[in-house]
Design an enzyme around this catalytic site. Structure first.
Site, PDB file in Angstrom:
ATOM      1  N   GLU A  61       0.815  -1.211   0.000  1.00  0.00           N
ATOM      2  CA  GLU A  61       0.000   0.000   0.000  1.00  0.00           C
ATOM      3  C   GLU A  61       0.857   1.274   0.000  1.00  0.00           C
ATOM      4  OE1 GLU A  61      -3.433  -0.191   0.097  1.00  0.00           O
ATOM      5  OE2 GLU A  61      -3.573   1.996  -0.081  1.00  0.00           O
ATOM      6  N   ASP A  62       1.908   1.297   0.775  1.00  0.00           N
ATOM      7  CA  ASP A  62       2.610   2.556   1.044  1.00  0.00           C
ATOM      8  C   ASP A  62       4.013   2.680   0.462  1.00  0.00           C
ATOM      9  OD1 ASP A  62       0.419   3.387   2.434  1.00  0.00           O
ATOM     10  OD2 ASP A  62       1.186   2.799   4.389  1.00  0.00           O
TER      11      ASP A  62
END
Ligand code: MN
Length: 510
Positions: free
Chosen positions: A75-76
């Site tokens: 996700e990051d």
């Protein structure tokens, strides 16, 4: 939190090769997040480390702990699922990907606003149904029980650091925690996690009530604690006399569960369990022996004895509960359970990673009073498989909602439909009138054809026209029996109307 502390915890139950995997996952995640900070200003890696530690305390397997360390990497950071797969294998990559996808399930703000505003019993009922559907959606998207467990540990740390988040987001996150995550922990039987999540969300969702209750508890707590110590002493010497090996402990009750009880009893004097008193014994026979001993010592209150051993809760919880007129005649709640039941109550499903012997077989398998609930059946089924380690990985797959999709109205009402469902199915699911006059549909703001196949999470708006009516060709693409029977009836009605007009015309002489 440090990796050393995590390894120390994991060492207590995992072999060396597992510790190596966890360390490798840590270094990989640490590298990936190295320039990132949390809103609190801490290095980002603190967050996955905390989540992993929560799981290590529950004695969960190394793959799940490693996935917890890596859970925000897709996700990051630029790292992809394919890269994780190459580095850590398909299992861990699948878990991380699952956690990332699940992160996209959100409770819509308008649901929260209305839920907080409207207090009439009717609307409350409809909103709890909404949340129930959202819970189902959550499970459907998780696909694997371990994904949910990682997500719960992730949420726990996010709640612990919620004060650093902008205040407009706090309420949504806290409400989500109360309505989706805590019930999920409860259903998995992870009582300790459920209690912590609720207590962290409580002050954000019900600030006034929280402050009030906290005051009351703080006022009464020291006195209550002293009292419990005296009861504990009496119980210890009595058990010795009766040759019952018992460990007795008292612990402050979770605030939010007290709040719920207070709503029910409306009077703090009727809440006897600011401090929970627990008697933990070796086996079931001793549970009943201890109950008998306590009732001989102190008279039980009418209607407050509960036998969750003979009749476990749907999530597998087992214990004996009783409230007695205790020392100084004070009503006091006592819970009695075996060590295994205690592990089950604290760690629920997670307990099975380290309790595998026959006599600790999950309670659900031995007996369940609530076998008609699909969810419970499914749990029972895969708990059964859990006792056979070879089938472990397969059994953790949650496929019981696999064939369903969850679709929203523009207001945020959620409906579950079979996969492959179309706007027409959705229209009939809302109301037969809406289906009847369905003339077009927008999905996520864009016009679509009526045979368009809906996807999980779509927001669907049905355009109605009072003059339009169901078309026979809808029968070729609709998926629900509800739509089918409604359309068939409508189409038949149309035929009859035409036929009647025709007949009438024919039979009239002029
Ligand atoms: Mn996270």
């Amino acid at each position: 939190m440090t990796i050393e502390r995590l390894i120390d915890q994991a060492k207590t139950y995992l072999p060396d090769k597992d510790l190596k995997l966890i360390e490798r996952a840590f270094h990989y995640a640490n590298d990936a997040h190295k320039d990132q900070l949390r809103k609190s200003g801490e290095p980002y890696i603190q967050h996955p480390l905390h989540a992993a530690m929560t799981l290590a305390k529950m004695q969960i397997d190394a793959a799940t702990i490693s996935a917890a360390l890596l859970h925000d990497v897709i996700e990051d950071t630029p790292i992809t699922e394919a890269e994780l797969k190459k580095e850590f294998g398909p299992d861990i990559a699948f878990l991380v990907d699952g956690v990332s996808k699940l992160g996209k399930v959100r409770v819509r703000k308008d649901i929260i606003d209305t839920n907080l505003k409207e207090q009439e019993p009717d609307s409350f009922h409809s909103f709890s149904r909404q949340f129930e559907t959202l819970q189902k959606m959550f499970v459907a998207m998780a696909k694997d029980i371990r994904v949910i467990i990682i997500k719960l540990a992730d949420r726990l740390h996010n709640m612990e650091t919620l004060k650093f988040i902008p205040s407009d987001k706090q309420l949504r996150i806290a409400q989500e925690t109360l309505e989706i995550y805590a019930p999920m922990a409860d259903r998995l039987g992870i009582g300790e996690l459920k209690g912590q999540l609720e207590d962290l969300a409580f002050p954000y969702v019900y600030p006034k009530e929280y402050i009030e209750l906290k005051k009351i508890v703080e006022l009464n707590y020291p006195r209550r604690l002293k009292y419990i110590k005296r009861v504990k002493k009496t119980l210890e010497s009595e058990s010795k006399k009766h040759h019952i090996e018992a460990e007795i402990n008292g612990r402050a009750k979770h605030l939010y569960s007290l709040y719920n009880k207070m709503k029910r009893y409306s009077n703090i004097d009727q809440i006897y369990d600011l401090v929970a008193l627990r008697v933990i014994v070796d086996d079931v026979t001793d549970c009943y022996a201890a109950l008998g001993m306590i009732h001989k010592l102190w008279k039980p209150l009418n209607g407050r004895i509960k036998d969750y051993i003979a009749m476990p809760k749907p999530n597998g919880y087992q214990s004996l509960h009783t409230t007695v007129f205790c020392l100084d005649g004070q009503p006091t709640e006592i819970q009695i359970r075996t060590k295994d039941m205690h592990a089950q109550a604290e760690y629920g499903i997670a307990a099975h990673w380290h309790y595998k012997s026959e006599q600790t077989k999950p309670a659900l398998l031995r007996r369940s009073s609530n076998h008609d609930i699909a969810w419970v059946k499914q749990l029972a089924q895969w708990q059964e498989k859990l006792t056979n380690p070879a089938e472990l990985a397969e059994s953790l797959k949650l496929d019981f909602f696999q064939n369903r999709i969850f679709v929203f109205t523009p207001r945020g009402d959620v409906h579950d439909l079979p996969s492959g469902a179309t706007p027409v199915d959705f229209a009939f699911a809302i109301h037969s009138d809406v289906g009847y006059h369905c003339a077009g549909a927008k999905v996520n703001g864009k016009m679509v054809t009526l045979n368009h196949i809906l996807q999980n999470g779509d927001i669907v708006e049905i355009l109605q026209n009072k003059k339009s009516s169901p078309k026979p060709d809808w029968l070729n693409f609709i998926k629900t029996s509800e739509a089918r029977s409604n359309i068939k009836q409508a189409v038949k009605g149309e035929d009859k109307k035409t036929f009647n007009i025709f007949n009438k015309n024919k039979s009239t002489p002029n």
